[in-house]
Enzyme design. Sequence first.
Site, PDB file in Angstrom:
ATOM      1  N   CYS A 102     -43.018  -0.083  14.226  1.00 35.90           N
ATOM      2  CA  CYS A 102     -42.005  -0.620  15.136  1.00 35.90           C
ATOM      3  C   CYS A 102     -41.697  -2.049  14.729  1.00 35.90           C
ATOM      4  CB  CYS A 102     -42.526  -0.563  16.575  1.00 35.90           C
ATOM      5  SG  CYS A 102     -41.365  -1.196  17.789  1.00 35.90           S
ATOM      6  N   HIS A 144     -38.752   7.710  19.795  1.00 38.05           N
ATOM      7  CA  HIS A 144     -39.336   6.364  19.701  1.00 38.05           C
ATOM      8  C   HIS A 144     -38.414   5.341  20.386  1.00 38.05           C
ATOM      9  CE1 HIS A 144     -41.496   3.055  17.437  1.00 38.05           C
ATOM     10  NE2 HIS A 144     -40.361   2.455  17.736  1.00 38.05           N
ATOM     11  N   GLU A 145     -37.125   5.392  20.045  1.00 33.23           N
ATOM     12  CA  GLU A 145     -36.169   4.436  20.621  1.00 33.23           C
ATOM     13  C   GLU A 145     -35.959   4.713  22.110  1.00 33.23           C
ATOM     14  OE1 GLU A 145     -35.743   1.980  18.843  1.00 33.23           O
ATOM     15  OE2 GLU A 145     -36.201   2.834  16.895  1.00 33.23           O
ATOM     16  N   HIS A 148     -38.419   3.004  24.244  1.00 32.71           N
ATOM     17  CA  HIS A 148     -38.153   1.575  24.457  1.00 32.71           C
ATOM     18  C   HIS A 148     -37.323   1.342  25.726  1.00 32.71           C
ATOM     19  CE1 HIS A 148     -39.889  -0.602  21.131  1.00 32.71           C
ATOM     20  NE2 HIS A 148     -39.317   0.180  20.228  1.00 32.71           N
TER      21      HIS A 148
END
Length: 179
Positions: A102, A144-145, A148
């Site tokens: 990341c 993954h994003e 966030h």
Amino acid sequence: MNTELRPIIQIGNPTLRQKAAWVDDVHDPAIQELIDDLITTVAKANGVGIASPQVAQSYRLFIVASRPNARYPHAPQMEPTAMINPKIVSHSSEVVKDWEGCLSVPGIRGLVPRYQAIEVEYTDRYGNLQKQELTNFVARIFQHEFDHLDGVIFIDRVQSTLEMITEQEYQKLVSGNTK
């Protein structure tokens, strides 16, 4: 088009742990500028994705920009795509562990379990609703994003500290150089 390289905030910054705000107007010039800046920033940082909270802008917006680079030599090539107010509609039962890093957690990689295939919906930068099925590496980037946007960082999903390595050791692993 004048784009700006935005500073990427790092773990410890409270913005990374916030739930990001819904984007009400994708045509807002500030949102369009943010999209352009994110595309520039992710390319310069050798990333394959970046979420707006990573540049201290807490919106439900991220870029998926898979391409081979020094950090991900085997990534598939795709156009950088802005995904606004995204959601995962459905997912495979199959979960695969693979290495993730990341831009907000420099120097560390971890083995993260993710769904192998996902069906997603998002609004594109032109205001159109998009529906796609994503698989493998691109599905991993999306998840993954997407994390966030809810204040979740990949290290939260690593199941054991034994499944974490430095970027230097990861590069040896992918190059086959284990010395």
